[in-house]
Design an enzyme around this catalytic site. Structure first.
Site, short mmCIF file in Angstrom:
data_model
loop_
_atom_site.label_atom_id
_atom_site.label_comp_id
_atom_site.label_asym_id
_atom_site.label_seq_id
_atom_site.Cartn_x
_atom_site.Cartn_y
_atom_site.Cartn_z
N GLY A 1 0.82 -1.22 0.00
CA GLY A 1 0.00 0.00 0.00
C GLY A 1 0.85 1.26 0.00
O GLY A 1 0.57 2.22 0.71
N SER B 1 1.56 3.39 -2.60
CA SER B 1 1.38 4.42 -3.63
C SER B 1 0.07 5.18 -3.48
O SER B 1 -0.97 4.76 -4.00
CB SER B 1 1.44 3.77 -5.02
OG SER B 1 2.72 3.29 -5.28
N GLY C 1 -2.77 7.49 -4.37
CA GLY C 1 -3.26 7.89 -5.69
C GLY C 1 -3.31 6.74 -6.67
O GLY C 1 -3.91 6.86 -7.74
N ASN C 2 -2.70 5.61 -6.31
CA ASN C 2 -2.79 4.39 -7.11
C ASN C 2 -3.80 3.51 -6.38
O ASN C 2 -3.48 2.91 -5.34
CB ASN C 2 -1.39 3.77 -7.20
CG ASN C 2 -1.38 2.36 -7.77
OD1 ASN C 2 -2.41 1.70 -7.86
ND2 ASN C 2 -0.19 1.90 -8.13
N ALA D 1 -5.37 0.70 -6.80
CA ALA D 1 -5.16 -0.74 -6.60
C ALA D 1 -4.15 -0.98 -5.49
O ALA D 1 -4.35 -1.83 -4.62
CB ALA D 1 -4.71 -1.39 -7.90
N HIS E 1 9.62 4.52 -2.13
CA HIS E 1 9.98 3.15 -2.54
C HIS E 1 10.44 3.09 -3.99
O HIS E 1 11.13 2.16 -4.39
CB HIS E 1 8.84 2.16 -2.29
CG HIS E 1 7.65 2.30 -3.20
ND1 HIS E 1 6.78 3.37 -3.15
CD2 HIS E 1 7.17 1.48 -4.18
CE1 HIS E 1 5.83 3.20 -4.05
NE2 HIS E 1 6.04 2.07 -4.69
N GLU F 1 8.74 10.30 -14.10
CA GLU F 1 8.27 8.91 -13.96
C GLU F 1 8.50 8.10 -15.24
O GLU F 1 7.91 7.04 -15.43
CB GLU F 1 6.79 8.90 -13.57
CG GLU F 1 6.49 9.64 -12.27
CD GLU F 1 6.60 8.74 -11.03
OE1 GLU F 1 6.18 7.59 -11.08
OE2 GLU F 1 7.13 9.23 -10.00
N HIS G 1 -0.40 7.81 -13.53
CA HIS G 1 0.47 7.98 -14.71
C HIS G 1 -0.46 8.11 -15.92
O HIS G 1 -1.52 7.48 -15.95
CB HIS G 1 1.36 6.74 -14.95
CG HIS G 1 2.43 6.54 -13.93
ND1 HIS G 1 2.70 5.31 -13.37
CD2 HIS G 1 3.31 7.41 -13.38
CE1 HIS G 1 3.71 5.43 -12.53
NE2 HIS G 1 4.10 6.69 -12.50
N ASP H 1 -0.26 6.66 -18.65
CA ASP H 1 -0.51 5.39 -19.36
C ASP H 1 -1.65 4.58 -18.74
O ASP H 1 -1.98 3.50 -19.20
CB ASP H 1 0.78 4.55 -19.51
CG ASP H 1 1.32 3.99 -18.20
OD1 ASP H 1 0.71 4.23 -17.14
OD2 ASP H 1 2.36 3.30 -18.24
N ASN I 1 -1.34 -4.23 -7.73
CA ASN I 1 -0.50 -3.11 -7.30
C ASN I 1 -0.58 -1.95 -8.29
O ASN I 1 0.25 -1.03 -8.27
CB ASN I 1 0.95 -3.58 -7.14
CG ASN I 1 1.38 -3.60 -5.67
OD1 ASN I 1 0.76 -2.94 -4.84
ND2 ASN I 1 2.43 -4.32 -5.37
N CYS J 1 2.36 -1.13 -18.14
CA CYS J 1 3.27 -0.71 -17.06
C CYS J 1 4.49 -1.61 -16.99
O CYS J 1 5.56 -1.19 -16.57
CB CYS J 1 2.59 -0.81 -15.70
SG CYS J 1 1.17 0.25 -15.51
O1 SUG Z 1 4.34 3.40 -9.06
N1 SUG Z 1 2.81 0.49 -7.83
C1 SUG Z 1 3.39 1.21 -8.93
C2 SUG Z 1 2.65 0.91 -10.20
C3 SUG Z 1 3.34 1.48 -11.41
C4 SUG Z 1 2.54 1.32 -12.65
N2 SUG Z 1 3.25 1.84 -13.75
C5 SUG Z 1 2.69 2.51 -14.78
N3 SUG Z 1 1.51 3.03 -14.73
N4 SUG Z 1 3.43 2.69 -15.82
C6 SUG Z 1 3.39 2.72 -8.67
O2 SUG Z 1 2.42 3.20 -8.07
C7 SUG Z 1 2.71 -0.32 -5.54
C8 SUG Z 1 3.64 -0.86 -4.48
C9 SUG Z 1 2.92 -1.27 -3.25
O3 SUG Z 1 1.97 -0.63 -2.85
O4 SUG Z 1 3.35 -2.31 -2.61
C10 SUG Z 1 3.44 0.40 -6.66
O5 SUG Z 1 4.53 0.88 -6.47
#
Ligand code: SUG
Length: 446
Positions: free
Chosen positions: A22, A24, A26-27, A29, A139, A172, A248, A250, A364, A370
């Site tokens: 966990g 990231s 804003g990401n 998933a 990270h 990035e 991102h 993409d 993730n 990606c």
């Molecule tokens: O940077 N996830 C990556 C996913 C990167 C995806 N890349 C592209 N879209 N090109 C990130 O957010 C999750 C790691 C964790 O939560 O354990 C992570 O780093």
């Protein structure tokens, strides 16, 4: 004489410490799956199967090795000392977030490794690489030194390849970079997408999630690569997209040759971006750009982020025509399945869809696109690549055997304090350098 030109996808091999921490913001998933159990062996095999699929479709496919994790140097640099076991134990007690960052297998998402401009676009007619600094997240910010080392090992010949150090502002890599061209063999228009201006310190525009890419970084990369300004476009992401989980570009747009598939909500000024791209495209092509825009009426931004439709790989097949390699989640969602079914029927170069199961990475926030760094290479540039990283039947079988022998089936958050996991990972990577004939690229080997 015209040379054959290839799009070669270099995928990040999923590392033995693939886990869900966990990390990231804003990401979505990554945030949703933090602290759940991961399956490193399955993750690596899924990634390898995707590479094999592209190889079997006749594309050139390369492999980028995982980085050394845990990054004990980073933990030592944060004041932890003693034996490896002491460091891991103390870090788990005092700073579990930092500990997890140092175990992250995030280098698997090779689209974030670097930005690459092919020789057809650059002033000195060489292939240019700028390793991404990934400064926005701790990270990921520990990746660039090893990334740069690995890229030099894979693309060693200075007569063909130029490696730039990471730029200053948050960058990035290729996840925010798309190249459009009539065909890979000719020059292209390079699109750089950013989420913020580094000079703008106000945070009010993004109350929920941070923007990662700075405009200044994109500009610096374009400058370093010697790109022609009239064939370079800079575009801002829409804040709504970032709020919806588009960390991102993409995640919401993908391009290949003359096709740009994007969501209406991707850019702050969508029509301005399209206008600039068309203008640039007219300089390099005698056909028109073929944009495919998906409107919210067909798919909400949130659904695009959930299914990762736009993180599909769009590839040109050797026999002509394009294939879209989509995550299996898109095949299971009625809306995205219908969109893809229609897309292959409609008047555009996309002729087929293939679904890939990369669920371990998807959890993730990493879809098919990606996991890969695209490098467009002429035949003679391809000959200068470190050949043992290029996928063959034999290499695939060897990597599958290696994963099956060396990777754990599952990792729980508590395992990140286990010193034997660190030893196993080093042993696995040591083996890998033999398989890929890369020499001592890891710190623990030096
Ligand atoms: O940077 N996830 C990556 C996913 C990167 C995806 N890349 C592209 N879209 N090109 C990130 O957010 C999750 C790691 C964790 O939560 O354990 C992570 O780093």
């Amino acid at each position: 004489m015209d040379q054959t030109v290839y799009e070669v996808n270099f995928d990040g091999l999923v590392g033995p410490t693939h886990n869900y921490a966990g990390l990231s913001a804003g990401n979505l998933a990554s945030m949703a799956h933090g602290q759940t159990v991961s399956h490193p062996k399955e993750a690596a095999l899924q990634g390898l199967r995707k590479m094999k699929l592209l190889h079997d479709m006749g594309l050139k496919q390369g492999v980028i090795p995982p980085q050394e994790r845990p990054d004990l140097e980073a933990l030592r640099g944060s004041g932890f000392g003693g034996s490896d076991a002491d460091i891991l134990k103390e870090a788990q007690k005092k700073d579990p977030h930092l500990l997890a960052a140092c175990w992250s297998a995030s280098s698997m998402w090779a689209a974030n490794a670097a930005t690459v401009s092919p020789s057809a676009d650059t002033a000195d007619a060489k292939v240019h690489f700028t390793a991404a600094n990934l400064r926005s997240l701790p990270h990921r910010a520990i990746e660039p030194p090893a990334t740069a080392r690995f890229l030099r090992a894979i693309f060693p010949d200075e007569s063909a390849f130029v490696h730039h150090p990471p730029v200053h502002d948050p960058d990035e890599g290729a996840a925010n970079h798309t190249r459009l061209c009539q065909s890979h063999s000719g020059p292209g228009v390079e699109l750089f997408v950013y989420g913020k201006e580094a000079s703008d310190s106000s945070r009010t525009e993004y109350p929920r999630y941070p923007a990662r890419q700075a405009k200044e970084a994109s500009a610096a990369v374009a400058r370093a690569h010697g790109l022609a300004p009239e064939r370079t476009v800079f575009a801002r992401q829409s804040p709504e997209a970032i709020h919806a989980g588009v960390f991102h570009n993409d995640v919401i747009a993908v391009g290949n040759e003359n096709v740009l598939l994007y969501h209406e909500g991707a850019f702050g000024d969508g029509s301005g971006v399209l206008g600039a791209l068309k203008e640039g495209f007219a300089r390099v092509a005698d056909t028109d750009l073929a944009p495919i825009r998906i409107d919210p009426g067909r798919l909400f931004l949130a659904e695009a982020v959930e299914t990762y439709l736009f993180n599909s790989q769009l590839i040109t097949l050797p026999e002509g025509g394009m294939c879209i390699v989509a995550p299996s989640e898109c095949g299971e969602n009625e809306k995205t399945r219908a969109i893809l079914d229609e897309m292959v029927q409609e008047e555009n170069p996309i002729q087929s869809v293939r679904y890939v199961d990369i669920r371990q990475s998807m959890k993730n926030g990493g879809g098919p696109a990606c996991l890969r760094l695209r490098v467009v290479l002429t035949e003679s540039e391809l000959e200068k690549v470190h050949t043992p990283v290029l996928l063959t039947e034999t290499l695939y079988a060897g990597l599958v055997r290696w994963v099956e022998r060396r990777y754990r089936d599952r990792l729980a958050p508590g395992d990140l304090a286990d010193p034997s996991l660190a030893e196993e990972s080093r042993a696995a990577l040591d083996d890998l350098t033999q398989i890929l004939k890369l020499g001592p690229i890891y710190r623990f080997q030096q």
